[in-house]
Design a protein around this motif. Structure first.
Motif, PDB file in Angstrom:
ATOM      1  N   LEU A   1      53.566   6.297  40.868  1.00 53.82           N
ATOM      2  CA  LEU A   1      53.669   7.694  41.278  1.00 53.82           C
ATOM      3  C   LEU A   1      52.760   7.881  42.483  1.00 53.82           C
ATOM      4  N   MET A   2      53.349   8.159  43.631  1.00 52.01           N
ATOM      5  CA  MET A   2      52.572   8.259  44.869  1.00 52.01           C
ATOM      6  C   MET A   2      51.901   9.622  44.988  1.00 52.01           C
ATOM      7  N   LEU A   3      50.666   9.593  45.486  1.00 52.06           N
ATOM      8  CA  LEU A   3      49.879  10.809  45.693  1.00 52.06           C
ATOM      9  C   LEU A   3      49.536  10.942  47.167  1.00 52.06           C
ATOM     10  N   SER A   4      49.545  12.172  47.658  1.00 52.77           N
ATOM     11  CA  SER A   4      49.215  12.360  49.065  1.00 52.77           C
ATOM     12  C   SER A   4      48.819  13.791  49.343  1.00 52.77           C
ATOM     13  N   THR A   5      48.075  13.948  50.428  1.00 57.40           N
ATOM     14  CA  THR A   5      47.805  15.294  50.933  1.00 57.40           C
ATOM     15  C   THR A   5      48.876  15.695  51.938  1.00 57.40           C
ATOM     16  N   TYR A   6      49.721  14.728  52.341  1.00 55.17           N
ATOM     17  CA  TYR A   6      50.774  15.016  53.305  1.00 55.17           C
ATOM     18  C   TYR A   6      51.905  15.797  52.643  1.00 55.17           C
ATOM     19  N   PRO A   7      52.558  16.683  53.393  1.00 58.05           N
ATOM     20  CA  PRO A   7      53.699  17.417  52.836  1.00 58.05           C
ATOM     21  C   PRO A   7      54.806  16.466  52.409  1.00 58.05           C
ATOM     22  N   GLU A   8      55.589  16.890  51.442  1.00 59.92           N
ATOM     23  CA  GLU A   8      56.682  16.052  50.934  1.00 59.92           C
ATOM     24  C   GLU A   8      57.617  15.603  52.044  1.00 59.92           C
ATOM     25  N   ARG A   9      57.868  16.484  53.012  1.00 58.67           N
ATOM     26  CA  ARG A   9      58.854  16.154  54.041  1.00 58.67           C
ATOM     27  C   ARG A   9      58.427  14.958  54.891  1.00 58.67           C
ATOM     28  N   GLN A  10      57.125  14.609  54.871  1.00 55.76           N
ATOM     29  CA  GLN A  10      56.667  13.500  55.693  1.00 55.76           C
ATOM     30  C   GLN A  10      56.802  12.148  54.999  1.00 55.76           C
TER      31      GLN A  10
ATOM     32  N   GLY B   1      61.636   7.559  33.627  1.00 53.11           N
ATOM     33  CA  GLY B   1      62.389   8.421  34.526  1.00 53.11           C
ATOM     34  C   GLY B   1      61.794   8.464  35.921  1.00 53.11           C
ATOM     35  N   ARG B   2      62.376   9.288  36.766  1.00 53.66           N
ATOM     36  CA  ARG B   2      61.839   9.527  38.104  1.00 53.66           C
ATOM     37  C   ARG B   2      61.452  10.991  38.219  1.00 53.66           C
ATOM     38  N   TYR B   3      60.336  11.230  38.888  1.00 56.33           N
ATOM     39  CA  TYR B   3      59.921  12.610  39.081  1.00 56.33           C
ATOM     40  C   TYR B   3      60.225  12.989  40.528  1.00 56.33           C
ATOM     41  N   ILE B   4      61.259  13.793  40.691  1.00 54.80           N
ATOM     42  CA  ILE B   4      61.692  14.218  42.023  1.00 54.80           C
ATOM     43  C   ILE B   4      61.783  15.726  42.041  1.00 54.80           C
ATOM     44  N   THR B   5      61.006  16.360  42.899  1.00 50.62           N
ATOM     45  CA  THR B   5      61.039  17.808  43.001  1.00 50.62           C
ATOM     46  C   THR B   5      62.343  18.245  43.666  1.00 50.62           C
ATOM     47  N   PRO B   6      62.730  19.498  43.507  1.00 46.47           N
ATOM     48  CA  PRO B   6      63.944  19.984  44.186  1.00 46.47           C
ATOM     49  C   PRO B   6      63.898  19.770  45.692  1.00 46.47           C
ATOM     50  N   ALA B   7      62.704  19.938  46.290  1.00 45.00           N
ATOM     51  CA  ALA B   7      62.583  19.752  47.736  1.00 45.00           C
ATOM     52  C   ALA B   7      62.851  18.299  48.120  1.00 45.00           C
TER      53      ALA B   7
ATOM     54  N   ALA C   1      64.607  16.122  46.355  1.00 41.37           N
ATOM     55  CA  ALA C   1      66.026  15.843  46.091  1.00 41.37           C
ATOM     56  C   ALA C   1      66.884  16.282  47.279  1.00 41.37           C
ATOM     57  N   GLU C   2      66.560  17.418  47.836  1.00 40.50           N
ATOM     58  CA  GLU C   2      67.309  17.920  48.990  1.00 40.50           C
ATOM     59  C   GLU C   2      67.118  17.009  50.198  1.00 40.50           C
ATOM     60  N   GLN C   3      65.872  16.530  50.382  1.00 41.59           N
ATOM     61  CA  GLN C   3      65.593  15.628  51.497  1.00 41.59           C
ATOM     62  C   GLN C   3      66.332  14.300  51.324  1.00 41.59           C
ATOM     63  N   LEU C   4      66.375  13.801  50.085  1.00 43.35           N
ATOM     64  CA  LEU C   4      67.098  12.558  49.823  1.00 43.35           C
ATOM     65  C   LEU C   4      68.585  12.696  50.152  1.00 43.35           C
TER      66      LEU C   4
ATOM     67  N   ASP D   1      72.929  11.417  54.216  1.00 38.37           N
ATOM     68  CA  ASP D   1      73.916  11.847  55.210  1.00 38.37           C
ATOM     69  C   ASP D   1      73.608  11.297  56.594  1.00 38.37           C
ATOM     70  N   ARG D   2      72.305  11.079  56.855  1.00 37.91           N
ATOM     71  CA  ARG D   2      71.905  10.628  58.190  1.00 37.91           C
ATOM     72  C   ARG D   2      71.816   9.114  58.319  1.00 37.91           C
ATOM     73  N   ASP D   3      72.003   8.400  57.226  1.00 38.30           N
ATOM     74  CA  ASP D   3      71.808   6.951  57.256  1.00 38.30           C
ATOM     75  C   ASP D   3      72.725   6.236  58.253  1.00 38.30           C
TER      76      ASP D   3
END
Length: 220
Positions: A86-95, A129-135, A137-140, A145-147
């Motif tokens: 489980l990765m931890l960071s101070t960086y925003p999820e989008r990064q 399981g995997r812990y994925i926030t709604p944000a 999941a949307e980014q994934l 789509d961009r791959d």
């Protein structure tokens, strides 16, 4: 009472580790089995434990000395594929969230996450399981789509992205080489590729590019 969830807590800041331990102490079934203050210590601690079933979850900071968190994640996935990270960071999820999930993380949490979310994340990944926030999941979904037409920082390899992150936080080629254990000319080659892929001409433009995408690009 069910068997405890044994956690390795890897973060180089003592105050952060103490705060996380205090949060997890609210869940009596979660036990901090070991602590690490660097990437090398994290790998050594997992090696000493033998991994699962003696250890159930690794809470791993991204910005770690003696082994970048993303490199440590990859080493853990290779050596102990059944051990959730489980990765931890101070960086925003989008990064970082999408990049971490793609590298095999079981989840991504900001250190400022709600304590209940932190506990829920540990429980979920420990159960397989995997812990994925709604944000995230949307980014994934957007990333998939961009791959087919990856551009800019999205086209960077894992190592190029590490160099990109260090360049844009003020590190020079020599410092990056020492940190990533690369020759300076190798770092310079990565830098040239990064400038080409991001369409920037120098480190100043690259820093501005990084700031722009950190604020507004969900796939960063």
């Amino acid at each position: 009472m069910s068997a405890p969830i044994r956690v390795l807590l890897a973060d180089d800041h003592r105050i952060v580790r103490e705060g996380l331990k205090q949060v997890l102490a609210d869940a009596p079934e979660i036990e901090i089995a070991a602590e690490a203050t660097s990437g090398a210590e994290a790998l050594a601690a997992v090696q000493a434990s033998g991994g699962p079933p003696a250890l159930h979850v690794v809470l791993l900071d991204i910005a770690m000395p003696e082994g970048d968190g993303l490199d440590v994640l990859q080493a853990l996935r290779k050596g102990w594929p059944m051990l959730p990270v489980l990765m931890l960071s101070t960086y925003p999820e989008r990064q970082y969230a999408v990049r971490c999930i793609r590298l095999g993380a079981a989840g991504y949490l900001n250190k400022g996450a709600d304590p209940d979310d932190m506990i829920a994340a540990v429980r979920k990944v420990a159960a397989g399981g995997r812990y994925i926030t709604p944000a995230t999941a949307e980014q994934l979904a957007g990333a998939l789509d961009r791959d087919r037409a990856r551009v800019g920082h999205e086209a960077l390899s894992h190592r190029e992205y590490q160099v990109f992150r260090l360049l844009t936080t003020g590190h020079n080629v020599t410092e990056i080489g020492a940190r990533l254990q690369l020759a300076p000319n190798t770092v310079s080659t990565y830098r040239a590729r990064i400038l080409e892929k991001t369409g920037t001409r120098n480190d100043v433009e690259l820093a501005l590019y990084a700031e722009r995408h950190a604020r507004g690009d969900p796939a960063a």
